[in-house]
Design a protein around this motif. Structure first.
Motif, mmCIF file in Angstrom:
data_model
loop_
_atom_site.group_PDB
_atom_site.id
_atom_site.type_symbol
_atom_site.label_atom_id
_atom_site.label_comp_id
_atom_site.label_asym_id
_atom_site.label_seq_id
_atom_site.Cartn_x
_atom_site.Cartn_y
_atom_site.Cartn_z
ATOM 1 N N GLY A 81 42.821 67.991 33.285
ATOM 2 C CA GLY A 81 41.922 67.380 34.233
ATOM 3 C C GLY A 81 40.494 67.830 34.015
ATOM 4 N N PHE A 82 39.628 67.456 34.947
ATOM 5 C CA PHE A 82 38.202 67.721 34.793
ATOM 6 C C PHE A 82 37.560 67.698 36.168
ATOM 7 N N ALA A 83 36.527 68.527 36.338
ATOM 8 C CA ALA A 83 35.747 68.536 37.571
ATOM 9 C C ALA A 83 34.386 67.930 37.284
ATOM 10 N N ASP A 84 34.130 66.781 37.847
ATOM 11 C CA ASP A 84 32.845 66.119 37.668
ATOM 12 C C ASP A 84 31.880 66.641 38.736
ATOM 13 N N THR A 85 30.890 67.395 38.304
ATOM 14 C CA THR A 85 29.907 67.962 39.229
ATOM 15 C C THR A 85 28.546 67.279 39.100
ATOM 16 N N LYS A 86 28.481 66.213 38.302
ATOM 17 C CA LYS A 86 27.195 65.570 38.050
ATOM 18 C C LYS A 86 27.139 64.124 38.534
ATOM 19 N N ALA A 87 28.147 63.696 39.264
ATOM 20 C CA ALA A 87 28.130 62.332 39.798
ATOM 21 C C ALA A 87 27.028 62.210 40.846
ATOM 22 N N SER A 88 26.367 61.073 40.874
ATOM 23 C CA SER A 88 25.255 60.885 41.808
ATOM 24 C C SER A 88 25.727 60.677 43.249
ATOM 25 N N ASN A 89 27.007 60.335 43.433
ATOM 26 C CA ASN A 89 27.573 60.226 44.768
ATOM 27 C C ASN A 89 29.083 60.414 44.683
ATOM 28 N N ASP A 90 29.740 60.396 45.829
ATOM 29 C CA ASP A 90 31.175 60.684 45.850
ATOM 30 C C ASP A 90 32.031 59.434 46.002
ATOM 31 N N HIS A 91 31.483 58.275 45.716
ATOM 32 C CA HIS A 91 32.284 57.056 45.794
ATOM 33 C C HIS A 91 32.124 56.191 44.551
ATOM 34 N N MET A 92 31.971 56.866 43.404
ATOM 35 C CA MET A 92 31.932 56.143 42.134
ATOM 36 C C MET A 92 33.365 55.860 41.687
ATOM 37 N N PHE A 93 33.492 55.062 40.634
ATOM 38 C CA PHE A 93 34.806 54.691 40.109
ATOM 39 C C PHE A 93 35.088 55.463 38.818
ATOM 40 N N TYR A 94 36.359 55.823 38.640
ATOM 41 C CA TYR A 94 36.788 56.567 37.455
ATOM 42 C C TYR A 94 37.989 55.862 36.818
ATOM 43 N N ARG A 95 38.055 55.952 35.507
ATOM 44 C CA ARG A 95 39.211 55.444 34.781
ATOM 45 C C ARG A 95 39.400 56.293 33.524
ATOM 46 N N LEU A 96 40.576 56.176 32.898
ATOM 47 C CA LEU A 96 40.891 56.919 31.680
ATOM 48 C C LEU A 96 41.082 55.956 30.518
ATOM 49 N N PHE A 97 40.478 56.302 29.389
ATOM 50 C CA PHE A 97 40.757 55.605 28.134
ATOM 51 C C PHE A 97 41.741 56.477 27.372
ATOM 52 N N ILE A 98 42.920 55.944 27.048
ATOM 53 C CA ILE A 98 43.995 56.724 26.426
ATOM 54 C C ILE A 98 44.378 56.107 25.094
ATOM 55 N N ASN A 99 44.290 56.912 24.042
ATOM 56 C CA ASN A 99 44.644 56.479 22.688
ATOM 57 C C ASN A 99 45.933 57.190 22.282
ATOM 58 N N LEU A 100 46.998 56.417 22.087
ATOM 59 C CA LEU A 100 48.291 56.981 21.731
ATOM 60 C C LEU A 100 48.481 56.952 20.215
ATOM 61 N N ASP A 101 49.698 57.007 19.777
ATOM 62 C CA ASP A 101 49.999 57.038 18.345
ATOM 63 C C ASP A 101 49.903 55.647 17.730
ATOM 64 N N LYS A 102 49.609 55.583 16.434
ATOM 65 C CA LYS A 102 49.607 54.358 15.628
ATOM 66 C C LYS A 102 48.634 53.301 16.173
ATOM 67 N N GLY A 103 47.510 53.774 16.683
ATOM 68 C CA GLY A 103 46.464 52.844 17.105
ATOM 69 C C GLY A 103 46.660 52.224 18.470
ATOM 70 N N GLU A 104 47.718 52.571 19.164
ATOM 71 C CA GLU A 104 47.944 52.006 20.493
ATOM 72 C C GLU A 104 47.025 52.671 21.515
ATOM 73 N N PHE A 105 46.358 51.877 22.333
ATOM 74 C CA PHE A 105 45.471 52.442 23.347
ATOM 75 C C PHE A 105 45.443 51.523 24.565
ATOM 76 N N PHE A 106 44.986 52.058 25.687
ATOM 77 C CA PHE A 106 44.849 51.265 26.906
ATOM 78 C C PHE A 106 43.873 51.966 27.835
ATOM 79 N N VAL A 107 43.430 51.230 28.851
ATOM 80 C CA VAL A 107 42.534 51.753 29.871
ATOM 81 C C VAL A 107 43.239 51.659 31.210
#
Length: 229
Positions: A81-107
Protein backbone atom coordinates in the motif's frame (compact mmCIF):
# COMPACT_ATOMS: atom_id res chain seq x y z
CA UNK A 1 21.55 -6.11 27.72
CA UNK A 2 21.82 -2.81 25.93
CA UNK A 3 23.70 -2.69 22.68
CA UNK A 4 23.79 -0.70 19.48
CA UNK A 5 24.11 -2.90 16.42
CA UNK A 6 25.88 -1.72 13.32
CA UNK A 7 23.25 -2.77 10.83
CA UNK A 8 23.54 -3.52 7.19
CA UNK A 9 20.72 -1.34 5.89
CA UNK A 10 19.57 -2.39 2.45
CA UNK A 11 18.01 0.51 0.61
CA UNK A 12 14.68 -0.38 -0.92
CA UNK A 13 11.93 1.82 -2.32
CA UNK A 14 8.66 0.37 -1.28
CA UNK A 15 5.31 1.45 -0.03
CA UNK A 16 3.62 1.20 3.30
CA UNK A 17 2.04 -1.93 4.58
CA UNK A 18 -1.33 -1.03 6.00
CA UNK A 19 -2.18 -4.42 7.44
CA UNK A 20 -5.43 -5.57 8.90
CA UNK A 21 -6.34 -2.31 10.55
CA UNK A 22 -7.14 -0.78 7.18
CA UNK A 23 -9.16 -3.82 6.03
CA UNK A 24 -7.21 -4.43 2.84
CA UNK A 25 -9.04 -5.98 -0.08
CA UNK A 26 -7.68 -8.61 -2.45
CA UNK A 27 -6.79 -7.35 -5.91
CA UNK A 28 -8.40 -6.21 -8.10
CA UNK A 29 -10.30 -4.81 -5.12
CA UNK A 30 -8.41 -2.31 -2.98
CA UNK A 31 -9.17 0.10 -0.16
CA UNK A 32 -8.83 3.87 0.03
CA UNK A 33 -9.11 5.32 3.54
CA UNK A 34 -8.91 8.82 4.93
CA UNK A 35 -6.75 8.31 8.02
CA UNK A 36 -6.68 11.98 8.97
CA UNK A 37 -3.69 14.33 9.21
CA UNK A 38 -3.64 14.70 5.41
CA UNK A 39 -3.09 10.97 4.89
CA UNK A 40 -4.99 9.01 2.27
CA UNK A 41 -4.20 5.32 2.65
CA UNK A 42 -4.36 3.04 -0.39
CA UNK A 43 -3.96 -0.66 0.45
CA UNK A 44 -4.43 -4.11 -1.03
CA UNK A 45 -3.61 -7.81 -0.83
CA UNK A 46 -2.05 -9.37 -3.92
CA UNK A 47 -2.77 -13.03 -4.65
CA UNK A 48 -1.74 -13.00 -8.31
CA UNK A 49 1.06 -15.54 -8.99
CA UNK A 50 2.98 -13.06 -11.19
CA UNK A 51 2.71 -9.27 -11.01
CA UNK A 52 5.06 -7.12 -13.09
CA UNK A 53 3.84 -3.67 -12.08
CA UNK A 54 1.36 -1.90 -9.83
CA UNK A 55 0.95 1.85 -10.19
CA UNK A 56 -1.27 4.09 -8.08
CA UNK A 57 -3.05 6.79 -10.05
CA UNK A 58 -4.93 9.85 -8.80
CA UNK A 59 -7.38 12.29 -10.42
CA UNK A 60 -9.87 15.04 -9.62
CA UNK A 61 -12.24 13.30 -12.02
CA UNK A 62 -13.46 9.72 -11.80
CA UNK A 63 -13.11 9.13 -15.55
CA UNK A 64 -10.07 11.01 -16.86
CA UNK A 65 -6.94 13.04 -16.12
CA UNK A 66 -5.35 10.34 -13.98
CA UNK A 67 -1.70 10.78 -13.08
CA UNK A 68 0.58 8.09 -11.68
CA UNK A 69 1.79 9.10 -8.24
CA UNK A 70 3.73 5.91 -7.48
CA UNK A 71 4.83 2.62 -9.06
CA UNK A 72 5.61 0.17 -6.26
CA UNK A 73 9.07 -1.37 -6.28
CA UNK A 74 7.89 -4.82 -5.18
CA UNK A 75 4.55 -5.39 -6.94
CA UNK A 76 4.58 -9.08 -5.96
CA UNK A 77 4.38 -8.31 -2.22
CA UNK A 78 1.30 -9.95 -0.71
CA UNK A 79 0.35 -6.97 1.45
CA UNK A 80 1.19 -3.54 0.19
CA UNK A 81 0.00 0.00 0.00
CA UNK A 82 0.88 3.67 0.08
CA UNK A 83 0.12 6.80 2.09
CA UNK A 84 -0.67 9.76 -0.11
CA UNK A 85 0.24 12.89 1.85
CA UNK A 86 0.32 15.28 -1.11
CA UNK A 87 -3.27 15.18 -2.35
CA UNK A 88 -4.81 18.64 -2.60
CA UNK A 89 -8.00 17.41 -0.91
CA UNK A 90 -9.51 14.30 0.64
CA UNK A 91 -12.11 13.51 -2.00
CA UNK A 92 -9.98 12.78 -5.05
CA UNK A 93 -10.29 9.54 -7.02
CA UNK A 94 -7.76 6.69 -6.97
CA UNK A 95 -7.27 3.65 -9.16
CA UNK A 96 -4.59 0.98 -9.74
CA UNK A 97 -2.87 0.11 -13.00
CA UNK A 98 -1.86 -3.57 -12.75
CA UNK A 99 0.46 -5.33 -15.20
CA UNK A 100 0.43 -9.12 -14.89
CA UNK A 101 2.39 -11.79 -16.73
CA UNK A 102 2.72 -12.06 -20.54
CA UNK A 103 1.59 -8.51 -21.22
CA UNK A 104 -1.78 -8.80 -19.52
CA UNK A 105 -2.83 -5.60 -17.74
CA UNK A 106 -5.94 -3.82 -16.49
CA UNK A 107 -7.08 -0.74 -14.59
CA UNK A 108 -9.26 -1.05 -11.49
CA UNK A 109 -12.47 0.92 -11.03
CA UNK A 110 -11.79 4.24 -9.23
CA UNK A 111 -12.50 4.84 -5.57
CA UNK A 112 -12.81 7.85 -3.28
CA UNK A 113 -11.44 7.83 0.28
CA UNK A 114 -13.62 6.63 3.13
CA UNK A 115 -13.07 7.84 6.67
CA UNK A 116 -11.14 5.25 8.64
CA UNK A 117 -13.30 4.74 11.72
CA UNK A 118 -10.91 2.15 13.21
CA UNK A 119 -8.72 4.91 14.62
CA UNK A 120 -11.36 7.58 15.09
CA UNK A 121 -11.95 6.88 18.80
CA UNK A 122 -8.90 6.62 21.05
CA UNK A 123 -10.53 6.69 24.46
CA UNK A 124 -13.83 5.63 25.99
CA UNK A 125 -16.53 8.20 25.36
CA UNK A 126 -18.16 9.82 28.36
CA UNK A 127 -21.86 8.97 28.22
CA UNK A 128 -24.24 11.93 28.10
CA UNK A 129 -26.30 12.53 31.22
CA UNK A 130 -29.67 11.74 29.74
CA UNK A 131 -32.37 9.55 31.20
CA UNK A 132 -33.03 8.06 27.78
CA UNK A 133 -29.50 6.64 27.58
CA UNK A 134 -29.33 2.98 28.52
CA UNK A 135 -27.20 2.41 31.60
CA UNK A 136 -23.94 0.48 31.30
CA UNK A 137 -23.93 0.75 27.53
CA UNK A 138 -20.46 -0.24 26.24
CA UNK A 139 -18.44 2.50 24.57
CA UNK A 140 -15.88 2.02 21.81
CA UNK A 141 -12.28 1.69 22.84
CA UNK A 142 -9.03 1.74 20.96
CA UNK A 143 -7.92 -1.76 19.91
CA UNK A 144 -5.04 -3.29 21.87
CA UNK A 145 -2.80 -3.33 18.80
CA UNK A 146 -2.88 -1.26 15.63
CA UNK A 147 -0.16 -2.14 13.09
CA UNK A 148 2.27 0.67 12.45
CA UNK A 149 1.99 2.97 9.49
CA UNK A 150 5.78 3.39 9.37
CA UNK A 151 7.33 0.14 10.65
CA UNK A 152 6.17 -3.37 9.82
CA UNK A 153 7.29 -6.89 8.90
CA UNK A 154 6.69 -8.99 5.80
CA UNK A 155 6.05 -12.70 5.42
CA UNK A 156 9.80 -13.41 5.14
CA UNK A 157 10.53 -11.87 8.51
CA UNK A 158 12.21 -8.67 7.37
CA UNK A 159 11.43 -5.40 9.10
CA UNK A 160 10.58 -2.46 6.83
CA UNK A 161 10.86 1.20 7.79
CA UNK A 162 8.99 3.54 5.49
CA UNK A 163 9.66 7.29 5.81
CA UNK A 164 8.56 9.05 2.61
CA UNK A 165 9.82 12.46 3.78
CA UNK A 166 13.16 11.33 5.23
CA UNK A 167 14.96 13.77 2.94
CA UNK A 168 13.24 16.68 4.73
CA UNK A 169 13.22 15.52 8.35
CA UNK A 170 15.67 13.93 10.75
CA UNK A 171 14.45 10.51 11.87
CA UNK A 172 15.82 7.99 14.29
CA UNK A 173 14.35 4.83 15.77
CA UNK A 174 14.88 2.69 18.86
CA UNK A 175 13.96 -0.99 19.17
CA UNK A 176 13.27 -2.63 22.53
CA UNK A 177 12.68 -6.09 23.89
CA UNK A 178 9.17 -6.66 25.18
CA UNK A 179 10.42 -5.95 28.72
CA UNK A 180 11.53 -2.44 27.60
CA UNK A 181 15.23 -3.36 27.43
CA UNK A 182 16.91 -1.41 24.62
CA UNK A 183 17.90 -3.73 21.78
CA UNK A 184 19.42 -1.27 19.30
CA UNK A 185 18.83 2.09 17.69
CA UNK A 186 19.40 3.69 14.31
CA UNK A 187 20.28 7.35 14.27
CA UNK A 188 19.93 9.92 11.50
CA UNK A 189 17.87 7.92 9.00
CA UNK A 190 18.08 9.66 5.64
CA UNK A 191 16.67 6.99 3.34
CA UNK A 192 12.91 6.95 2.62
CA UNK A 193 12.80 3.16 2.83
CA UNK A 194 14.97 0.74 4.76
CA UNK A 195 15.04 -3.00 5.25
CA UNK A 196 16.44 -4.41 8.49
CA UNK A 197 17.84 -7.92 8.43
CA UNK A 198 15.79 -10.25 10.58
CA UNK A 199 18.89 -11.59 12.34
CA UNK A 200 19.30 -8.26 14.14
CA UNK A 201 16.30 -9.15 16.29
CA UNK A 202 17.90 -12.34 17.65
CA UNK A 203 14.67 -14.21 18.30
CA UNK A 204 11.02 -14.34 17.34
CA UNK A 205 8.26 -12.61 19.24
CA UNK A 206 7.19 -9.06 20.04
CA UNK A 207 9.51 -6.07 19.87
CA UNK A 208 8.69 -2.50 20.80
CA UNK A 209 9.93 0.58 18.99
CA UNK A 210 9.95 4.34 19.29
CA UNK A 211 10.16 6.48 16.15
CA UNK A 212 11.35 10.08 16.43
CA UNK A 213 11.23 12.95 13.95
CA UNK A 214 13.39 15.99 14.69
CA UNK A 215 13.78 14.65 18.25
CA UNK A 216 10.01 14.47 18.71
CA UNK A 217 8.36 11.11 19.40
CA UNK A 218 5.86 10.46 16.60
CA UNK A 219 5.04 6.81 17.20
CA UNK A 220 5.41 4.25 19.96
CA UNK A 221 4.30 0.82 18.82
CA UNK A 222 5.42 -2.78 18.38
CA UNK A 223 6.07 -5.41 15.71
CA UNK A 224 5.90 -9.18 15.75
CA UNK A 225 8.39 -11.59 14.19
CA UNK A 226 7.07 -15.11 13.77
CA UNK A 227 9.03 -18.28 14.49
CA UNK A 228 8.95 -19.15 10.81
CA UNK A 229 11.58 -16.55 9.94
Amino acid sequence: MKRIIFLSLVLMIFTTNLSRVFAQDTLPRFTVKNAGNNRIIIGWVNNYPVTKQISIQRSFDSLKNYKTILSVTDPSAIQNGFADTKASNDHMFYRLFINLDKGEFFVTPPQKPLIDTSVAVTHPVEPPKNKDVIANKPFPKKPDFLPSFYVYTNKDGYVFINLPDADKKKYHIKFYEENDELLFEIKSIKEPALTLDKTNFIHSGWFKFELYSDEKLIEKNKIYLSKEF
